[in-house]
Motif scaffolding. Structure first.
Motif, PDB file in Angstrom:
ATOM      1  N   GLY A   1       0.798  -1.219   0.000  1.00 52.92           N
ATOM      2  CA  GLY A   1       0.000   0.000   0.000  1.00 52.92           C
ATOM      3  C   GLY A   1       0.823   1.258   0.000  1.00 52.92           C
TER       4      GLY A   1
ATOM      5  N   THR B   1       0.298   5.594  -4.063  1.00 49.00           N
ATOM      6  CA  THR B   1      -1.055   6.063  -4.357  1.00 49.00           C
ATOM      7  C   THR B   1      -1.567   5.556  -5.703  1.00 49.00           C
ATOM      8  OG1 THR B   1      -0.776   8.020  -2.964  1.00 49.00           O
ATOM      9  CG2 THR B   1      -2.502   8.109  -4.650  1.00 49.00           C
TER      10      THR B   1
ATOM     11  N   ASN C   1      -2.604   1.966  -5.246  1.00 48.11           N
ATOM     12  CA  ASN C   1      -3.834   1.881  -4.456  1.00 48.11           C
ATOM     13  C   ASN C   1      -5.052   2.262  -5.301  1.00 48.11           C
ATOM     14  OD1 ASN C   1      -2.130   1.260  -2.333  1.00 48.11           O
ATOM     15  ND2 ASN C   1      -2.229   3.300  -1.407  1.00 48.11           N
TER      16      ASN C   1
ATOM     17  N   HIS D   1      -8.978  -3.778  -0.039  1.00 46.60           N
ATOM     18  CA  HIS D   1      -7.522  -3.712  -0.126  1.00 46.60           C
ATOM     19  C   HIS D   1      -6.955  -3.568   1.279  1.00 46.60           C
ATOM     20  CE1 HIS D   1      -3.758  -1.325  -1.706  1.00 46.60           C
ATOM     21  NE2 HIS D   1      -3.447  -2.498  -1.197  1.00 46.60           N
TER      22      HIS D   1
ATOM     23  N   LYS E   1      -3.798  -2.832   3.032  1.00 47.54           N
ATOM     24  CA  LYS E   1      -2.539  -2.217   2.613  1.00 47.54           C
ATOM     25  C   LYS E   1      -1.379  -2.708   3.480  1.00 47.54           C
ATOM     26  CE  LYS E   1      -4.774   1.998   0.853  1.00 47.54           C
ATOM     27  NZ  LYS E   1      -6.164   1.619   1.161  1.00 47.54           N
TER      28      LYS E   1
END
Length: 400
Positions: A46, A49, A52, A71, A73
């Protein structure tokens, strides 16, 4: 992603497990039906950005098939592996907390050897028919045969990143790097192992410096000290020449790129050939940044997803793995404004309309063409990464 779980630690719990009502991956109609209503917990790095955001986009596609994707992370892939190992110890052989893992290398080897994976499933995914099994390293993972226990989703190759406005001729060999660092102290650094990128730098240098790089394709053994001696000699000289004199290290790959943007360093590296172009597009790097590979080539591999043996949503996890393999998702991942990852698909096998989506991509100002990247160097056996990272920490590690 770090490589922190040892094979020995995982295999200590390698006992046969009888899975209750394990799904049949070849019966895809049933898999898709049972997947509806399931929630898949995808444990994936994670620290980026754009990554993600891409996983969130995959979640939207999964929702269209009735699957909820969460998700989880990670800073360290081994955390997810450790969770599965702990559940095995506790006898939790069903309804596990991890449904899908972004994994490769030593972590995959550990889970496979310890019988902690569901499968084989990868070659039964509908979109597997498009995978380039001949031209890309998608059936082995750091020399370990995947045998259908993990599904590829992105191709990566190490590229070096530099600001051409400040560095006209970047170093292209290990000796050149050492000479350049000596003339420009403090202008280079790398993430501290066992960080995945930091460990990759050690492997890249070792491939060039080892007396016989072929030894790295076998498990590290009695020849370890002899093979790695040139690397430690190289690092002994390089370390005091690093950013902050080797007394501190960037936490991640993105932080390493930020140091270039901030003018603190001139040279970095990435395992995604398109990451620099993506960062330029996002105004995170100056437009003068370019990438290159070393004179003798650079390491490359595939990223995979795997399903733990005790996942509570195996069907949903397979649906997500298939979505990630879809031409739509692969083209999106290759777009430098999204991720800039290499595709695992054979574009010649795609229908014309889907192939056109790849052809229309502008790979970005700093992205090398496949011809410029050249043939990727094979990853060493995962045992080398584990030992290198541990020894590096003992020799040079600093407190976080």
């Amino acid at each position: 992603m770090r490589l922190a779980l040892s094979v020995a630690a995982a295999t200590a719990f390698a006992v046969p497990v009888l899975a209750a009502e394990a799904p049949d991956p070849s019966d895809w109609r049933t898999v898709a039906e049972v997947a509806q209503g399931q929630t898949v917990y995808w444990h994936a790095w994670g620290g980026s950005t754009p990554t993600n955001d891409f996983i969130a986009w995959i979640g939207d596609r999964a929702a269209e098939r009735g699957v909820t994707l969460e998700h989880v992370k990670l800073a360290d892939t081994a955390d997810a592996v450790g969770a599965v190992v702990t559940e095995r110890q506790a006898g939790r052989d069903a309804d596990g907390s991890v449904d899908l893992i972004w994994i490769n290398g030593a972590n995959f080897a550990a889970m496979k050897e310890a019988d902690l994976l569901f499968g084989p499933f990868a070659e039964q995914l509908p979109n597997w028919r498009y995978v380039d099994v001949e031209g890309k390293t998608v059936t082995t993972d750091f020399t370990v045969p995947t045998e259908g226990y993990e599904s590829p989703w992105a191709m990566a190759q190490l590229v070096f990143v530099y600001d051409s406005a400040r560095l006209r001729e970047p170093p292209r060999t290990a000796p050149e790097l050492l000479a350049w660092a000596s003339a420009n102290p403090g202008r280079f650094t790398y993430p501290q192992p066992p960080d995945f990128l930091g460990t990759t730098f050690l492997k890249q240098m070792l491939i060039e410096l080892a007396p016989d790089a072929a030894a790295l394709q076998k498990p590290a053994g009695d020849d370890y000290a002899e093979v790695t001696a040139p690397l430690w000699s190289f690092l002994d000289t390089l370390t005091p020449l690093l950013w902050r004199k080797g007394r501190a290290y960037p936490e991640t790959g993105p932080r390493m790129l930020q140091l270039i943007n901030d003018g603190e360093t001139d040279l970095a590296f990435s395992f995604s050939p398109g990451e620099a172009s993506t960062a330029i597009a996002n105004f995170q790097l100056p437009e003068s940044v370019r990438t290159y590979v070393l004179e003798a080539g650079t390491i490359g591999n595939a990223s995979f997803v795997a399903i733990p043996y005790n996942s509570s949503a195996k069907e949903g996890a397979m649906v997500v793995a298939d979505i990630v393999l879809s031409p739509e998702a692969q083209a999106r991942a290759q777009d430098p404004e999204v991720l800039g990852y290499g595709t695992v698909l054979d574009l010649a096998e795609l229908p014309e309309a889907q192939r056109a989506a790849f052809d229309a991509l502008d790979l970005g100002i700093a992205t090398l063409s496949p011809e410029e990247l050249g043939q990727a160097l094979p990853e060493p056996h995962p045992s080398w990464a584990t030992r290198l990272a541990g020894d590096w920490v003992a020799r040079y590690g600093v407190a976080n």
